[in-house]
Enzyme design. Structure first.
Site, PDB file in Angstrom:
ATOM      1  N   PHE A  33       0.841  -1.191   0.000  1.00 13.50           N
ATOM      2  CA  PHE A  33       0.000   0.000   0.000  1.00 13.50           C
ATOM      3  C   PHE A  33       0.877   1.241   0.000  1.00 13.50           C
ATOM      4  CE2 PHE A  33       0.964  -0.813   4.388  1.00 13.50           C
ATOM      5  CZ  PHE A  33       1.088   0.436   4.967  1.00 13.50           C
ATOM      6  N   CYS A  34       0.279   2.340  -0.387  1.00 15.33           N
ATOM      7  CA  CYS A  34       0.934   3.643  -0.293  1.00 15.33           C
ATOM      8  C   CYS A  34      -0.050   4.577   0.405  1.00 15.33           C
ATOM      9  CB  CYS A  34       1.362   4.142  -1.666  1.00 15.33           C
ATOM     10  SG  CYS A  34       0.002   4.466  -2.795  1.00 15.33           S
ATOM     11  N   GLN A  35       0.146   5.842   0.293  1.00 15.06           N
ATOM     12  CA  GLN A  35      -0.725   6.798   0.981  1.00 15.06           C
ATOM     13  C   GLN A  35      -2.169   6.720   0.484  1.00 15.06           C
ATOM     14  OE1 GLN A  35       0.349   8.844   3.509  1.00 15.06           O
ATOM     15  NE2 GLN A  35      -1.735   9.516   3.828  1.00 15.06           N
TER      16      GLN A  35
END
Length: 153
Positions: A33-35
């Site tokens: 995941f990222c932001q």
């Protein structure tokens, strides 16, 4: 990551994933995941191309995790880089808009934001990452070679 992250996660910025990929276990499931979820699919694709079969994208990233009410680790420290960019760019555009002699500042900042939006590369963010208040100390669960970046994986 230093400002907020999910407990037990590690930082592997997309920009440096290819150089750190060998440190990840191939026999365990990886949740990426990222932001916001934008870079997640790029990281998943890169991992799968490198032979990682048990890779899963966390839809919506850290923002979706927080919106769902799940816990995060939040620390005191610098606010996220993109919020810093918004503050600096907004301030420069505001000043350039009210001081006629500095209108070129507003034009340059606007052009930079357009370029960042189209290319995904933000020069102001790169400069802000190098500021002393954004230098972070190594945290638990963070690989030795990671530096400041907003993308987790």
């Amino acid at each position: 990551f230093s400002y907020e992250h999910i407990q037990g996660t590690s930082l592997f910025p997309l920009s440096r994933l290819s150089s750190q990929i060998r440190s990840l276990p191939k026999d365990k499931a990886l949740y990426v995941f990222c932001q916001s979820g934008v870079r997640t699919n790029q990281a998943v694709r890169q991992l799968r191309e490198a032979g990682y079969a048990k890779v899963h994208a966390v839809s919506g990233g850290l923002n979706a995790w927080k919106s769902a009410g799940y816990e995060i680790v939040k620390r005191k420290g610098p606010i996220p880089i993109m919020r810093q960019v918004q503050i600096v760019a907004g301030s420069l555009a505001f000043i350039g808009g009210i001081v006629p002699q500095l209108r070129i500042v507003a034009v340059v900042v606007g052009a930079g934001l357009i370029f960042a939006g189209i290319s995904g590369l933000c020069g102001m963010a790169r400069v802000l990452e190098k500021m002393p208040w954004n230098k972070q100390k190594k945290m638990p669960n963070q690989p030795d070679s990671c530096e400041s970046n907003s993308c987790q994986g």
